[in-house]
Design a protein around this motif. Structure first.
Motif, short mmCIF file in Angstrom:
data_model
loop_
_atom_site.label_atom_id
_atom_site.label_comp_id
_atom_site.label_asym_id
_atom_site.label_seq_id
_atom_site.Cartn_x
_atom_site.Cartn_y
_atom_site.Cartn_z
N ASP A 1 73.52 -22.45 -112.38
CA ASP A 1 73.80 -23.31 -113.61
C ASP A 1 75.03 -24.22 -113.16
O ASP A 1 75.81 -24.40 -113.12
CB ASP A 1 74.55 -22.97 -115.19
N SER A 2 74.29 -25.10 -111.97
CA SER A 2 75.24 -25.84 -111.03
C SER A 2 74.60 -27.26 -111.80
O SER A 2 73.83 -27.80 -111.41
CB SER A 2 74.39 -25.40 -109.42
N THR A 3 75.88 -28.68 -110.45
CA THR A 3 75.89 -29.71 -111.32
C THR A 3 75.72 -30.64 -109.77
O THR A 3 75.15 -31.74 -109.91
CB THR A 3 77.63 -29.57 -111.62
N GLN B 1 80.93 -25.19 -114.78
CA GLN B 1 79.77 -25.06 -114.42
C GLN B 1 79.37 -24.63 -112.85
O GLN B 1 80.58 -24.90 -111.96
CB GLN B 1 78.84 -25.79 -114.17
N ARG B 2 79.07 -24.38 -112.04
CA ARG B 2 78.82 -23.58 -110.59
C ARG B 2 78.66 -25.16 -109.88
O ARG B 2 78.53 -26.15 -110.06
CB ARG B 2 77.90 -22.93 -110.71
N SER C 1 82.43 -30.01 -112.53
CA SER C 1 82.46 -27.71 -112.33
C SER C 1 82.94 -27.52 -113.48
O SER C 1 83.27 -26.45 -114.45
CB SER C 1 82.33 -27.43 -111.50
#
Lengths: 259, 208
Positions: A162-164, A65-66, A60
């Motif tokens: 947009d999260s991992t 990314q979030r 992240s």
């Protein structure tokens, strides 16, 4: 043998709590790096969820990314409060590392007190890291108040942000399956633990990294939240083996007819 | 300096409040009992205030989504409209009025029941996915046990095998109870440890 009275049970409970507290306080200084410790550095057994969590946090930071944390519906006045506190301590550690990156964590919860505490935890962590300008109150949100409204309110955070990874740490019911399944469908890493047995059962099949039993409560020790977390893990082991010994002794005494 | 004093006051207050609540569980003294009741009532009031703050936060976030014309803002409009209608009906005619009950029975219950139906499908898909993801003997045992319990619970006209019901009963009475107790022991120890860390001031979720 006479049945135990309420007062006897109270006394046993108090002794148990005092013993537990003493063990935690006694182990903590012995685990400190600079203490010339008498205990060897404790080797924690490998829990792949926490190894992958560290990887997801690093990804992240690098990819900007979030990371989405959802803390469940455990109110602080109630049974699920301890698991919610674990979720908050994980949030603190995640926010600390992500404060180095472009985007911080986003947190959802199903209780008003938890929402305020999640905002407070993120704010404190950013403040300590000297990046308080990154703090946005909408990074900690209340997504719903009933089990299914909470679950459905959490889904947009998984699909739209947009999260991992999705980290679920707190008190959930069977509705946790909907959140974990959405996270899997979005291709996110899903690390999920709860104090509730029904939630643990559904998470076992829907999350790719479920935390079963006491694994959730070990989160602090595995994310290096401090010596007290490792000390409490050690104290839990001592108490657990004592209880196992007492149960086995009870079985033996029952078998030979003494009890 | 002020920050340090503030921190000590916060930690001290939290520890004393926690001690009073904890002692109230173990020692039956009228003074402790009444102090505990007062503290718990305060906590309930604070939780109610937190709920209102949470709702305000929800409204602000969704209003901002509409103003900024973000994707999916139509759902935010639906949320705000339904929130306003429900709030007005509740405030004007009361939470147990016909209007409030109509909203509950005709909007909330059907939506939550539909989600429960989706949950059943999600769990079946999840169980199949588990076999692909972790093709181990444990996954297989898990699936077989789930199938036996399902078939032993529901009455399927063309499957009338009496042993399924006995197998279901044995599974839920013996291995399930044994496993659940083991897991619960871990959960209880973890819960106590987490509570004690807050009580001795090692974890401070209330810190400003």
């Amino acid at each position: 043998m006479d049945a135990l009275t309420q007062a006897d049970l109270g006394l046993i409970g108090l002794i148990f709590v005092l013993l537990f507290t003493l063990l935690i306080i006694a182990f903590a200084p012995l685990l400190r790096e600079d203490s010339g410790r008498t205990l060897p550095k404790r080797r924690l057994r490998d829990i792949s969820a926490f190894t992958k969590l560290r990887g997801a946090i690093n990804n992240s930071v690098e990819a900007g990314q979030r990371l989405h944390l959802t803390l469940g519906r455990g109110a602080l006045v109630g049974m699920g409060s301890a698991s919610a506190l674990v979720g908050l301590s994980v949030l603190g550690r995640v926010a600390q590392t992500l404060s180095l990156g472009e985007k911080g964590p986003i947190t959802t919860s199903g209780d008003g007190t938890l929402m305020i505490l999640s905002q407070d935890t993120t704010h404190n962590t950013y403040s300590t890291a000297g990046v308080v300008e990154k703090y946005d109150p909408s990074d900690g949100q209340l997504s719903g108040l009933t089990p299914f409204s909470y679950a459905s309110g959490t889904l947009p955070f998984i699909y739209d942000q947009d999260s991992t990874a999705t980290v679920m740490a707190g008190h959930f019911g069977a509705e946790a399956a909907l959140i974990a399944d959405a996270s899997e469908n979005a291709g996110n890493l899903t690390i999920a633990g709860s104090d509730n047995l029904s939630a643990q059962a559904v998470l076992l099949v829907t999350a790719n990294e479920p935390l079963i039993g006491e694994e959730l409560y070990a989160a602090g020790a595995y994310t290096q939240a401090g010596d007290m977390h490792t000390a409490s893990l050690l104290a839990q082991d001592v108490i657990r083996w004592t209880l196992v010994g007492v149960i086995l002794l009870g079985i033996l005494l029952k078998l030979i007819g003494i009890l | 300096m002020i920050g340090i004093i503030k921190r000590y006051i916060l930690v001290g207050t939290a520890i004393i409040a926690g001690m009073v609540i904890l002692l109230g569980y173990f020692i039956k003294l009228p003074a402790i009992d009444s102090a505990r009741t007062i503290l718990l009532n305060w906590a309930i009031i604070l939780a109610a205030v937190a709920l209102i703050i949470g709702l305000v936060n929800l409204l602000v976030v969704h209003s901002r989504k509409i103003i900024d014309k973000k994707s999916g803002n139509v759902y935010s409009v639906i949320l705000l409209v339904s929130f306003t209608i429900t709030l007005l009906v509740g405030l004007i005619s009361g939470p147990t009025s016909q209007g409030s009950l109509w909203i509950f029975n005709n909007v909330q219950v059907p939506i939550e029941t539909s989600l429960l139906g989706i949950l059943a499908v999600v769990l079946i898909l999840g169980a199949v996915r588990l076999l692909y993801r972790q093709p181990t003997s444990f996954s297989l045992i898990f699936m077989i046990a789930a199938l036996v319990i399902l078939l032993g619970t529901v009455s399927v006209p063309w499957i009338n095998v009496s042993w399924l019901s006995s197998a279901r009963s044995w599974i839920t009475r013996v291995p399930v109870v044994a496993g659940a107790r083991g897991i619960l022991m871990g959960v209880v120890l973890g819960t106590v440890a987490t509570g004690l860390r807050v009580l001795i001031g090692a974890d401070r979720p209330y810190e400003d």
